[in-house]
Design an enzyme around this catalytic site. Structure first.
Site, PDB file in Angstrom:
ATOM      1  N   SER A 431      51.839  31.327  39.615  1.00 53.66           N
ATOM      2  CA  SER A 431      50.399  31.114  39.551  1.00 53.66           C
ATOM      3  C   SER A 431      49.677  31.790  40.698  1.00 53.66           C
ATOM      4  O   SER A 431      48.459  31.896  40.664  1.00 53.66           O
ATOM      5  CB  SER A 431      50.069  29.621  39.519  1.00 53.66           C
ATOM      6  OG  SER A 431      50.929  28.904  40.342  1.00 53.66           O
ATOM      7  N   HIS A 452      51.264  33.084  32.378  1.00 55.59           N
ATOM      8  CA  HIS A 452      50.846  31.949  33.210  1.00 55.59           C
ATOM      9  C   HIS A 452      50.360  30.781  32.347  1.00 55.59           C
ATOM     10  O   HIS A 452      49.242  30.787  31.847  1.00 55.59           O
ATOM     11  CB  HIS A 452      49.736  32.414  34.178  1.00 55.59           C
ATOM     12  CG  HIS A 452      49.312  31.355  35.133  1.00 55.59           C
ATOM     13  ND1 HIS A 452      48.021  31.232  35.587  1.00 55.59           N
ATOM     14  CD2 HIS A 452      50.013  30.341  35.709  1.00 55.59           C
ATOM     15  CE1 HIS A 452      47.951  30.201  36.399  1.00 55.59           C
ATOM     16  NE2 HIS A 452      49.137  29.640  36.492  1.00 55.59           N
ATOM     17  N   GLU A 464      47.548  32.798  30.414  1.00 61.89           N
ATOM     18  CA  GLU A 464      47.142  34.118  30.898  1.00 61.89           C
ATOM     19  C   GLU A 464      48.315  35.083  30.749  1.00 61.89           C
ATOM     20  O   GLU A 464      49.420  34.799  31.231  1.00 61.89           O
ATOM     21  CB  GLU A 464      46.725  34.038  32.369  1.00 61.89           C
ATOM     22  CG  GLU A 464      45.366  33.364  32.566  1.00 61.89           C
ATOM     23  CD  GLU A 464      44.993  33.211  34.040  1.00 61.89           C
ATOM     24  OE1 GLU A 464      43.847  33.524  34.387  1.00 61.89           O
ATOM     25  OE2 GLU A 464      45.851  32.772  34.838  1.00 61.89           O
ATOM     26  N   ASN A 502      42.669  30.684  38.259  1.00 60.44           N
ATOM     27  CA  ASN A 502      42.796  30.123  39.605  1.00 60.44           C
ATOM     28  C   ASN A 502      41.819  30.775  40.576  1.00 60.44           C
ATOM     29  O   ASN A 502      41.332  30.125  41.504  1.00 60.44           O
ATOM     30  CB  ASN A 502      44.227  30.247  40.118  1.00 60.44           C
ATOM     31  CG  ASN A 502      45.122  29.167  39.529  1.00 60.44           C
ATOM     32  OD1 ASN A 502      44.626  28.147  39.050  1.00 60.44           O
ATOM     33  ND2 ASN A 502      46.422  29.389  39.546  1.00 60.44           N
TER      34      ASN A 502
HETATM   35  P1  NAD Z   1      59.355  22.778  40.003  1.00 63.33           P
HETATM   36  O1  NAD Z   1      59.738  22.687  41.436  1.00 63.33           O
HETATM   37  O2  NAD Z   1      58.900  21.573  39.311  1.00 63.33           O
HETATM   38  O3  NAD Z   1      60.587  23.369  39.171  1.00 63.33           O
HETATM   39  C1  NAD Z   1      61.343  24.474  39.574  1.00 63.33           C
HETATM   40  C2  NAD Z   1      62.751  24.336  38.996  1.00 63.33           C
HETATM   41  O4  NAD Z   1      63.448  25.529  39.288  1.00 63.33           O
HETATM   42  C3  NAD Z   1      63.537  23.194  39.592  1.00 63.33           C
HETATM   43  O5  NAD Z   1      64.044  22.399  38.557  1.00 63.33           O
HETATM   44  C4  NAD Z   1      64.645  23.875  40.371  1.00 63.33           C
HETATM   45  O6  NAD Z   1      65.854  23.133  40.365  1.00 63.33           O
HETATM   46  C5  NAD Z   1      64.776  25.163  39.620  1.00 63.33           C
HETATM   47  N1  NAD Z   1      65.376  26.240  40.412  1.00 63.33           N
HETATM   48  C6  NAD Z   1      65.291  26.481  41.725  1.00 63.33           C
HETATM   49  N2  NAD Z   1      66.002  27.588  42.024  1.00 63.33           N
HETATM   50  C7  NAD Z   1      66.537  28.043  40.885  1.00 63.33           C
HETATM   51  C8  NAD Z   1      67.366  29.134  40.558  1.00 63.33           C
HETATM   52  N3  NAD Z   1      67.776  29.987  41.483  1.00 63.33           N
HETATM   53  N4  NAD Z   1      67.739  29.291  39.266  1.00 63.33           N
HETATM   54  C9  NAD Z   1      67.339  28.423  38.330  1.00 63.33           C
HETATM   55  N5  NAD Z   1      66.550  27.371  38.595  1.00 63.33           N
HETATM   56  C10 NAD Z   1      66.150  27.187  39.851  1.00 63.33           C
HETATM   57  O7  NAD Z   1      58.273  23.941  39.936  1.00 63.33           O
HETATM   58  P2  NAD Z   1      57.116  24.120  38.867  1.00 63.33           P
HETATM   59  O8  NAD Z   1      55.947  23.320  39.296  1.00 63.33           O
HETATM   60  O9  NAD Z   1      57.668  23.960  37.515  1.00 63.33           O
HETATM   61  O10 NAD Z   1      56.715  25.649  39.114  1.00 63.33           O
HETATM   62  C11 NAD Z   1      57.467  26.709  38.612  1.00 63.33           C
HETATM   63  C12 NAD Z   1      56.622  27.957  38.586  1.00 63.33           C
HETATM   64  O11 NAD Z   1      55.491  27.720  37.754  1.00 63.33           O
HETATM   65  C13 NAD Z   1      56.069  28.372  39.932  1.00 63.33           C
HETATM   66  O12 NAD Z   1      56.036  29.774  40.007  1.00 63.33           O
HETATM   67  C14 NAD Z   1      54.651  27.820  39.925  1.00 63.33           C
HETATM   68  O13 NAD Z   1      53.762  28.545  40.738  1.00 63.33           O
HETATM   69  C15 NAD Z   1      54.302  28.002  38.477  1.00 63.33           C
HETATM   70  N6  NAD Z   1      53.222  27.111  37.972  1.00 63.33           N
HETATM   71  C16 NAD Z   1      53.203  25.800  38.310  1.00 63.33           C
HETATM   72  C17 NAD Z   1      52.189  24.992  37.814  1.00 63.33           C
HETATM   73  C18 NAD Z   1      52.145  23.528  38.131  1.00 63.33           C
HETATM   74  O14 NAD Z   1      51.078  22.918  37.989  1.00 63.33           O
HETATM   75  N7  NAD Z   1      53.252  22.930  38.540  1.00 63.33           N
HETATM   76  C19 NAD Z   1      51.206  25.533  36.980  1.00 63.33           C
HETATM   77  C20 NAD Z   1      51.284  26.865  36.624  1.00 63.33           C
HETATM   78  C21 NAD Z   1      52.292  27.664  37.128  1.00 63.33           C
END
Ligand code: NAD
Length: 699
Positions: A431, A452, A464, A502
């Site tokens: 994001s 996104h 997006e 964003n």
């Molecule tokens: P999160 O921390 O909830 O989940 C990430 C997951 O990735 C975890 O389960 C972790 O165990 C796993 N992980 C870590 N290293 C890894 C690896 N090497 N291989 C495989 N899995 C691995 O994070 P999230 O909130 O789901 O965010 C993930 C992405 O989505 C980020 O780039 C974030 O910016 C983006 N995003 C998040 C949101 C939100 O509101 N949470 C919204 C839009 C985009």
């Protein structure tokens, strides 16, 4: 067994209606054993809508039926997709300018004549009978629901209420309070509920339709008499009491100031609910007035923005198998959603726990969507936890959703090298990171892009589709088509800091935090935004998004933008440090332990510029994105902001609102705010352009 038209599904889109008279216009006519069958088949599209030509065509059939009355008349649809999706909204602007009240009267007259025919009239409904389609069904004496029928009045979503007799026919048919609830909420009643409510007299399968018609014509079907509540609502006092309750409920979801239609409906029902003639007159008058209101025009605009985005998601995506990397908050739900929508999904993570949680989440989403046990089982069967990453080599699309750390993403991408299938796409759900920085690590930068999704994935319509300067056109096209296939709305954006949503949202959230630092109560700030028309205030939204994520996005934007942004609030940093990161922690700026907060403050003592200080920075960023070609055009910005953030839909989108208020006026206001509060509020250069375009006649 009654002879008559053979009603079997034929081919993809049409029902076979026997030796029908194709004739002129949208109605097909057939007659057998003294029963006239009229089947609606408007236009080439897959669904019927009710337009002037539909009403006109029906009128000419009714003229014949009045002089040569058959044993019964059956009305149904010839389209496989359903009965009728509602009125033809593309005709609403013309209708307003051609004298809506007069046109409505003509429509009412036709349905009144259908209702008055001296023989049983039966409507057979398969699929959806919505809006004017439902009203057509209500003008018949009987309704047969086939298998998957649904009935509803979505007019409130367009700033209207039913306008073709629904406001008095439905309350006369079923419990009037249930009828009003359907009209006020826009919810649909599916087959069983429709039967229970008394909307459908019979529920049957397609192959038994002719027998069901036969049973009605032979007098073998009985109908319950109106219940106690229906009789009670004939009294002014009972209606007054019920109306008071309805107003209270409606105000919570659709404040009268912004959404007048449901409130008008309650008013006219309270006043005329016991007098059909007066109600009919009031319905026509009120509908015609609402049709011309800014709210309805803007909500119709939102409807077309959605259609437009859907169109952009049409096409072949060539994606059967999706592999999601990272089963956390986002990856888990993306995987669940894609499998529910029919994709084969493998889901990887370095830990096993998130995979188990993701399966639980998928089950919960199926439940929220009211999927049947079989649909749920099929969706879960398609979603395979894959801790060893076997899916990488098979997937057509890989979606990376690991934590927002460049080093981690780099590691993950490096491991994919030489493993992905020829032609497969890698998309990051990042994001706030720039694709330009990530692309160097992608196995094939030309097949790397951003996808996104917003949180929660199952509720947020927008995605997006982000391209960097080396992303192949075919990749973004396929990603947009993928969004379409999984029922999301794609918007194509460039690799700009924060992309579009964003980038535009952050100044709004940050300004709210500056205000809190100045001592303004968070509830006052949120109330101001809600009164403007936002679904929730910025402080509640920040808590919902997650304060850690807000901080991260704010920091990365601050480093990437070439203009000043608000200083990141110490309060925000402190909250993140102690782990009070919002909804997911049970505590953020608000206490979420008891559920979602509903701030509602008195704004009497609030500063005059409070609302402008919140909303105009968001508009300012939208204008910047337009100037910098982050998106194709202003409509894409309006649609994206509405479908990702819920930006006050009745205002038609941020740019539409800016134009309606006047670009020049807003620029001046931003200059004033800059003088008072700082350079971060300085108007973007794009306002001049927008002003010039307004002056040259664009609305
Ligand atoms: P999160 O921390 O909830 O989940 C990430 C997951 O990735 C975890 O389960 C972790 O165990 C796993 N992980 C870590 N290293 C890894 C690896 N090497 N291989 C495989 N899995 C691995 O994070 P999230 O909130 O789901 O965010 C993930 C992405 O989505 C980020 O780039 C974030 O910016 C983006 N995003 C998040 C949101 C939100 O509101 N949470 C919204 C839009 C985009």
């Amino acid at each position: 067994m009654m002879a008559g038209p053979v009603l079997e599904h034929l081919g993809e889109t049409k029902l076979e209606l026997g030796p029908v008279n194709r004739g002129e216009g949208p109605w097909l006519r057939d007659e057998a054993d003294g029963i006239v069958w009229l089947a609606l088949d408007r236009g080439d599209g897959s669904v019927n809508t009710v337009s002037r030509d539909v009403i006109k065509g029906l009128q000419s059939h009714i003229e014949t039926l009045e002089s040569d009355t058959p044993g019964a008349v059956v009305i149904r649809s010839a389209k496989m997709a359903g009965f009728a999706a509602g009125a033809d909204i593309t005709g609403f602007d013309d209708m307003a300018s051609d004298g809506a009240a007069e046109l409505l009267k003509q429509g009412h007259d036709v349905l009144d004549r259908l209702e008055a025919l001296d023989c049983p009239t039966i409507c057979v409904v398969h699929g959806a009978a919505l809006g004017a389609g439902f009203e057509l069904a209500l003008a018949c004496d009987w309704r047969i629901a086939v298998d998957d029928a649904s009935f509803g009045f979505p007019e409130v979503q367009l700033g209207l209420h039913p306008g073709l007799g629904g406001t008095f026919r439905l309350p006369a048919l079923i419990d009037p309070v249930e009828a009003m609830t359907l009209m006020l909420t826009g919810k649909t009643a599916h087959t069983d509920k429709a039967r229970k409510l008394g909307i459908a007299d019979l529920v049957t399968q397609e192959r038994h339709v002719a027998a069901a018609v036969d049973a009605i014509v032979s007098g073998d079907v009985e109908r319950d008499a109106p219940g106690l509540r229906a009789r009670a609502m004939g009294f002014d006092q009972a209606r007054r009491l019920a109306a008071r309750q309805m107003r209270k409920e409606t105000e919570k979801k659709a404040p009268k100031q912004h959404y007048p239609a449901p409130h008008r409906l309650i008013d006219i029902w309270e006043e005329h609910g016991d007098d059909r003639v007066a109600m009919q007159r009031a319905e026509i008058e009120s509908f015609a007035t609402l049709l011309d209101s800014d709210t309805s025009k803007n909500l119709r605009r939102v409807f077309f923005l959605r259609q437009d985005m859907k169109d952009k998601g049409r096409g072949e995506d060539g994606i059967d198998h999706v592999h999601v990397i990272g089963a956390g908050a986002m990856g888990g739900e993306i995987a669940a959603w894609a499998s529910i929508k029919g994709k084969t999904v493998t889901l990887g993570d370095i830990d096993l726990d998130p995979l188990g949680e993701a399966v639980k989440k998928a089950r919960a989403v199926c439940k929220e969507m009211h999927l049947s046990a079989i649909e749920t089982r099929n969706a879960l069967d398609r979603m395979m936890p894959d801790p060893r990453g076997y899916g990488v080599a098979q997937a057509d699309l890989l979606i990376e959703a690991v934590p927002e750390t460049p080093d981690l993403k780099e590691k993950v991408y490096n491991r994919l090298k030489g493993q992905m299938k020829q032609g497969a796409i890698l998309a990051s759900n990042t994001s706030s990171l720039r694709l330009a920085k990530l692309k160097g690590d992608a196995p094939d930068p030309s097949r790397f892009a951003g996808l996104h999704f917003f949180n929660p994935v199952s509720k947020m319509d927008l995605v997006e589709v982000v391209r960097h300067d080396g992303t192949a056109d075919d990749v973004t096209r396929r990603l947009a088509a993928f969004c379409g296939e999984i029922g999301k709305l794609p918007v194509q954006v460039t690799d700009y800091p924060g992309f579009l949503v964003n980038r535009a949202l952050m100044p709004y959230l940050m300004e709210a935090m500056v205000m809190m630092d100045e001592g303004v109560d968070k509830e006052v700030i949120d109330t101001a935004a809600i009164r403007f028309g936002m679904p929730m205030g910025p402080v509640t939204l920040a808590d919902q998004v997650g304060l850690d994520i807000c901080l991260h996005v704010a920091e990365s934007l601050k480093g990437a933008l070439d203009k000043p942004m608000a200083d990141i609030s110490d309060r925000l940093r402190e909250k993140v440090e102690v782990g009070d990161v919002g909804k997911k922690a049970g505590q953020g700026f608000y206490d979420w332990s008891e559920g979602t907060p509903h701030p509602d403050s008195d704004l009497d003592d609030a500063a005059d510029d409070l609302t402008d200080r919140l909303i105009l920075p968001m508009l300012n960023a939208c204008v910047e994105c337009l100037r910098k070609d982050v998106v194709k055009d202003a409509d894409a910005i309006d649609g994206a902001m509405i479908f990702a953030t819920g930006f006050a839909p009745f205002r038609g989108g941020p740019i539409h609102y800016a134009r309606a208020r006047g670009a020049k006026e807003i620029r001046k206001r931003l200059e004033e705010l800059t003088g008072k509060h700082g350079e971060r509020l300085a108007p973007d250069l794009g306002w001049q352009d927008l002003g010039a375009r307004d002056a040259s006649g664009r609305s």
